[in-house]
Design a protein around this motif. Structure first.
Motif, PDB file in Angstrom:
ATOM      1  N   LEU A  29     -47.190  85.522  21.940  1.00  0.00           N
ATOM      2  CA  LEU A  29     -47.511  85.106  22.323  1.00  0.00           C
ATOM      3  C   LEU A  29     -49.268  85.335  23.265  1.00  0.00           C
ATOM      4  O   LEU A  29     -50.486  84.338  22.592  1.00  0.00           O
ATOM      5  CB  LEU A  29     -47.480  84.384  23.779  1.00  0.00           C
ATOM      6  N   ALA A  30     -49.390  86.312  23.552  1.00  0.00           N
ATOM      7  CA  ALA A  30     -51.053  87.000  23.558  1.00  0.00           C
ATOM      8  C   ALA A  30     -51.594  87.043  22.163  1.00  0.00           C
ATOM      9  O   ALA A  30     -52.957  86.780  22.353  1.00  0.00           O
ATOM     10  CB  ALA A  30     -50.687  87.748  24.500  1.00  0.00           C
ATOM     11  N   GLU A  31     -50.462  87.371  21.325  1.00  0.00           N
ATOM     12  CA  GLU A  31     -51.773  87.905  19.418  1.00  0.00           C
ATOM     13  C   GLU A  31     -51.648  85.854  18.711  1.00  0.00           C
ATOM     14  O   GLU A  31     -52.255  86.428  18.044  1.00  0.00           O
ATOM     15  CB  GLU A  31     -50.478  88.602  18.672  1.00  0.00           C
ATOM     16  N   ILE A  32     -51.531  85.661  19.240  1.00  0.00           N
ATOM     17  CA  ILE A  32     -51.172  84.062  18.520  1.00  0.00           C
ATOM     18  C   ILE A  32     -53.228  83.292  19.796  1.00  0.00           C
ATOM     19  O   ILE A  32     -53.547  83.740  20.403  1.00  0.00           O
ATOM     20  CB  ILE A  32     -50.543  82.801  19.166  1.00  0.00           C
ATOM     21  N   PRO A  33     -53.996  83.140  17.935  1.00  0.00           N
ATOM     22  CA  PRO A  33     -55.269  82.734  18.750  1.00  0.00           C
ATOM     23  C   PRO A  33     -55.402  81.592  19.641  1.00  0.00           C
ATOM     24  O   PRO A  33     -54.495  80.232  19.878  1.00  0.00           O
ATOM     25  CB  PRO A  33     -55.884  82.314  17.371  1.00  0.00           C
ATOM     26  N   ASP A  34     -56.021  82.091  20.534  1.00  0.00           N
ATOM     27  CA  ASP A  34     -56.219  81.177  21.775  1.00  0.00           C
ATOM     28  C   ASP A  34     -56.451  79.338  21.297  1.00  0.00           C
ATOM     29  O   ASP A  34     -56.094  78.480  21.917  1.00  0.00           O
ATOM     30  CB  ASP A  34     -57.744  81.396  22.362  1.00  0.00           C
ATOM     31  N   PHE A  35     -57.744  79.432  19.867  1.00  0.00           N
ATOM     32  CA  PHE A  35     -58.023  77.995  19.668  1.00  0.00           C
ATOM     33  C   PHE A  35     -56.549  77.373  19.305  1.00  0.00           C
ATOM     34  O   PHE A  35     -55.914  76.439  19.614  1.00  0.00           O
ATOM     35  CB  PHE A  35     -58.959  78.301  18.125  1.00  0.00           C
ATOM     36  N   LEU A  36     -55.250  77.861  18.560  1.00  0.00           N
ATOM     37  CA  LEU A  36     -53.576  77.306  17.968  1.00  0.00           C
ATOM     38  C   LEU A  36     -53.310  76.931  19.265  1.00  0.00           C
ATOM     39  O   LEU A  36     -52.586  75.812  19.412  1.00  0.00           O
ATOM     40  CB  LEU A  36     -53.094  78.613  16.570  1.00  0.00           C
ATOM     41  N   VAL A  37     -53.374  77.471  20.347  1.00  0.00           N
ATOM     42  CA  VAL A  37     -52.535  77.387  22.007  1.00  0.00           C
ATOM     43  C   VAL A  37     -53.091  76.443  22.353  1.00  0.00           C
ATOM     44  O   VAL A  37     -52.229  75.329  22.946  1.00  0.00           O
ATOM     45  CB  VAL A  37     -53.019  78.872  22.487  1.00  0.00           C
ATOM     46  N   LYS A  38     -55.209  76.310  22.406  1.00  0.00           N
ATOM     47  CA  LYS A  38     -55.420  75.286  22.881  1.00  0.00           C
ATOM     48  C   LYS A  38     -54.921  73.746  22.665  1.00  0.00           C
ATOM     49  O   LYS A  38     -54.693  72.459  22.926  1.00  0.00           O
ATOM     50  CB  LYS A  38     -56.573  75.086  23.336  1.00  0.00           C
ATOM     51  N   ALA A  39     -55.330  73.536  21.209  1.00  0.00           N
ATOM     52  CA  ALA A  39     -54.939  72.535  19.910  1.00  0.00           C
ATOM     53  C   ALA A  39     -53.537  71.994  20.387  1.00  0.00           C
ATOM     54  O   ALA A  39     -53.051  70.689  20.782  1.00  0.00           O
ATOM     55  CB  ALA A  39     -55.061  72.573  18.770  1.00  0.00           C
ATOM     56  N   THR A  40     -52.956  73.418  20.268  1.00  0.00           N
ATOM     57  CA  THR A  40     -50.955  73.044  20.180  1.00  0.00           C
ATOM     58  C   THR A  40     -51.047  71.763  21.674  1.00  0.00           C
ATOM     59  O   THR A  40     -50.390  71.159  22.326  1.00  0.00           O
ATOM     60  CB  THR A  40     -50.257  73.761  21.055  1.00  0.00           C
ATOM     61  N   LEU A  41     -52.072  72.456  23.059  1.00  0.00           N
ATOM     62  CA  LEU A  41     -51.824  72.370  24.705  1.00  0.00           C
ATOM     63  C   LEU A  41     -52.201  70.711  24.399  1.00  0.00           C
ATOM     64  O   LEU A  41     -51.857  69.267  25.164  1.00  0.00           O
ATOM     65  CB  LEU A  41     -52.438  73.011  26.189  1.00  0.00           C
ATOM     66  N   ALA A  42     -53.686  70.865  24.119  1.00  0.00           N
ATOM     67  CA  ALA A  42     -54.610  69.237  23.905  1.00  0.00           C
ATOM     68  C   ALA A  42     -53.614  68.437  23.509  1.00  0.00           C
ATOM     69  O   ALA A  42     -53.619  67.123  23.584  1.00  0.00           O
ATOM     70  CB  ALA A  42     -55.550  69.526  23.768  1.00  0.00           C
TER      71      ALA A  42
END
Length: 720
Positions: free
Chosen positions: A124-137
């Motif tokens: 999870l730490a290697e997945i881009p922050d953009f993608l994690v935020k886009a998923t949560l948003a």
């Protein structure tokens, strides 16, 4: 002095005891009632202290009822929770897909892939922050705050969808979606939803938030056969997920709710529109500012070209994938190479035969969908069209047994009559009104001919004759005949069965008619000839011509081919005639014009064509002898070009001679579509051997390759 006449009598002890018992009982009841009354009075006095009146009494009553119903609901929820917890008892999650399959056409060329493409190796730490935020948003803005169910998010989604928002607001939290992916199916039932809630609580109790998010990112279906963002990034953008930028992250996050609808290789415009919604969600959720997403809006993601896969025979591949999983069973292997029966050239023209006819005349007849299955006489499927647009709908109308065949079912009635009653095509029969109970079927023109023959009745698609025959043979034998020849799904045996009131598929109809075409032998449609592992080990090989099962006597087949040939030459199937190609077939039209069919065969191929609407709305007087027959003719005209046209079994019609068409085209200068000459397998092997010998000879002469030998040869030609 004592009276001499007085006699002293003894009293009975038993009577005294009864009187004593009666007195005791009376005293006990009296004292008991008084005591009970005093206790009740005290209880009343005690509860009078809590007596409420007026408006407060209403609230107390409501609270009391709420507690009662709440107790009953709690019992019900516990019962449902037990079944939900059973899903976690094994300790195993649902498998996303079982196999990875590479499909080849009949000539050995790759035509597509199906199955799992998944990768959970990225932390999870290697997945881009953009993608994690886009998923949560987009999926669950309060993910790190709620306990598995986002109550406010659910309410917000309901209100948004009620207002007609096209942003695909979802009411399920990430934990709920993960619970469904890991343990449940996709069925839409209240029971499944309740189980999902309990499983969401179970996940929250047993996994951390980061672990749940990681599982979701790895297990979510992302379209195109990809599970998880790692596989999706590689498939859509050709790069590791660690390298995706903001625009690409937004496009990936837009796939969770509708992966097929918004897959960029299916509809790039829809995918970019959805990505723009995701960017807006990120701004509204406070993850990024409008300035930070401006560049991603102006320069949307560019997926790699997957047009070759879009042009694949996707309906056929979906069906072949299911057949592959059925054949390999519980094999420990996960990767296979499957050689299929599909002919890519015929497939292209089968699609054109449906789509072009619908494009030209679909609106006139109020028809939006069509299907076509073409096969050889042994059941080898050469083309399959399951709909007009795979990108819009993956429902395969060619194999779904959910449409009525109408008069195309009548050959099963006549075959049964030939077998049981000893009739022949010239046998006389009455075309007159007939009723079964209160059901009195009418002919298409609402007129009757009186005395006629079996052959004429089939050619004109008369309704009264097959109904009359069904009363003589019985309806059960007709149903048995249909199942024997190739109709695999069950259907009710009713009095209207003779007129095609049954559910069938285009695939099964082609398989059944293939029995007439091949002389009476079983011909169940199949699409797979060989399955090997990725190491080349053969685990399945088809041999359809081995131990063929005879289903109909040869004389019955001759009679059937005679009457079905009359349908095309003088009957309702005139539009299906291909010049110089003997053929036979049957049209079919259901009541209210909901389905239109043409199923026919030549000495080379069998094909079934269906037209209708997915919502079962009526078409505008479309019959099987119209667009279905036209599409069949268009496909067969191409399929029989540049090949040897064979006669229909038992039909006295001479096929045209085998002449390879001139390459100059038609007289008006337009190039007519013509099929390339078919190369026999033996000839192909000889050409490969010859090619190998030429390479050996060139190598012996000092030339490394054929290209190196081409220069002196070209010079010699120029000098002539």
């Amino acid at each position: 002095m004592q009276d001499p006449f007085y006699t002293k009598q003894k009293r009975s002890k038993g009577k005294n005891r009864l009187l004593e018992a009666d007195a005791w009982l009376d005293s006990f009841l009296y004292d008991g009632m008084r005591s009970t009354g005093r206790v009740y009075t005290r209880i009343q006095d005690f509860f009078s202290l809590f007596s409420v009146r007026g408006l407060r009494r209403l609230f107390v009553e409501l609270a009391s009822d709420a507690l009662s119903f709440g107790a009953m609901g709690a019992v019900l929820m516990v019962a449902l929770a037990l079944s939900a917890m059973d899903a976690t008892a094994s300790g195993e999650f649902n498998r996303a897909e079982d196999y990875s399959v590479i499909f080849l056409d009949r000539y050995g060329n790759e035509i597509g892939r199906r199955g799992i493409r998944s990768d959970d190796s990225v932390a999870l730490a290697e997945i881009p922050d953009f993608l994690v935020k886009a998923t949560l948003a987009t999926e669950d803005r309060r993910f790190y705050e709620h306990f598995g169910i986002d109550v406010w998010g659910t309410v917000r989604a309901l209100l948004s969808n009620a207002e007609g928002d096209s942003g695909l607001q979802g009411g399920s939290s990430i934990t709920q979606q993960l619970a469904k992916n890991l343990f449940l199916s996709n069925e839409r039932t209240l029971e499944r939803k309740i189980k999902e809630l309990f499983l969401a609580f179970w996940l929250e109790a047993n996994y951390s938030k980061d672990e749940i998010l990681k599982l979701y990112l790895d297990r979510a279906y992302m379209g195109g056969g990809n599970f998880g963002v790692v596989a999706a990034a590689e498939y859509y953008f050709g790069k590791p997920v660690q390298d995706v930028d903001l625009a690409e992250s937004a496009m990936l996050a837009g796939l969770y709710k509708a992966p097929t609808r918004f897959a960029p290789h299916v509809d790039i415009a829809a995918a970019r529109g959805r990505a723009n919604v995701v960017l807006s969600n990120m701004v509204n959720g406070g993850y990024l500012t409008e300035g930070q997403v401006t560049a991603a809006r102006r320069r949307p993601a560019e997926p790699i070209d997957r047009s070759a896969e879009i042009n694949s025979p996707n309906y056929f591949l979906d069906w072949a994938f299911l057949e592959t999983k059925r054949i390999v069973g519980d094999s420990a292997e996960v990767g296979f190479v499957v050689r299929t029966t599909i002919d890519p050239d015929l497939q292209v023209h089968a699609e054109d035969a449906i789509i072009s006819v619908l494009r030209e005349q679909g609106a006139v007849y109020n028809v939006s969908q069509g299907a076509l299955v073409a096969m050889e006489h042994n059941g080898a499927v050469r083309a399959m069209v399951g709909g007009t647009d795979y990108g819009q709908s993956q429902f395969n109308r060619a194999v779904a047994p959910n449409r009525q065949p109408g008069s195309a079912f009548k050959p099963f009635v006549y075959a049964t009559a030939f077998e049981m009653l000893g009739l022949n095509p010239r046998s006389p029969i009455s075309d007159s009104p007939i009723c079964i109970g209160n059901w009195c079927p009418q002919n298409y023109g609402r007129s009757f001919r009186g005395s006629t023959t079996i052959r004429t009745a089939m050619a004109a698609s008369i309704n009264s004759v097959p109904v009359r025959l069904s009363t003589q043979t019985g309806r059960e034998p007709i149903a048995e005949m249909a199942h024997r020849l190739g109709i695999r799904n069950e259907f009710p045996v009713t009095r209207s069965l003779a007129l095609g009131v049954a559910s069938v598929s285009a695939l099964d109809m082609a398989s059944a008619y293939a029995v007439f075409a091949n002389g009476g032998y079983q011909a169940t449609g199949f699409g797979i000839t060989r399955i090997t592992t990725l190491r080349g080990e053969v685990i399945y090989e088809a041999d359809p011509d081995h131990n063929r099962v005879r289903l109909l006597d040869e004389q019955i087949v001759l009679s059937m081919n005679d009457i079905l040939n009359a349908v095309n030459y003088g009957g309702t199937g005139g539009r299906a005639v291909v010049e110089g190609v003997p053929s036979a077939g049957k049209t079919g039209t259901t009541s209210s014009y909901r389905d239109a069919w043409y199923v026919g065969y030549t000495g080379n191929y069998v094909a079934s064509v269906w037209y209708g609407n997915d919502n079962y709305t009526a078409m505008n007087n479309l019959t099987g002898g119209n667009l279905p027959a036209m599409s069949w003719q268009k496909f067969m005209a191409y399929a029989h070009s540049n090949i040897e046209v064979k006669p229909v079994f038992g039909v006295d019609m001479e096929p045209r001679p085998f002449i390879i068409a001139d390459a100059d085209g038609s007289e008006d200068g337009q190039q007519l579509p013509e099929r390339a000459p078919t190369l026999a397998p033996a000839a192909a092997i000889k050409l490969l051997d010859l090619s190998e010998q030429m390479r050996d000879s060139l190598a012996a002469a000092g030339y490394g390759t054929i290209d190196q030998a081409a220069t002196p040869v070209a010079g010699a030609i120029e000098s002539l």
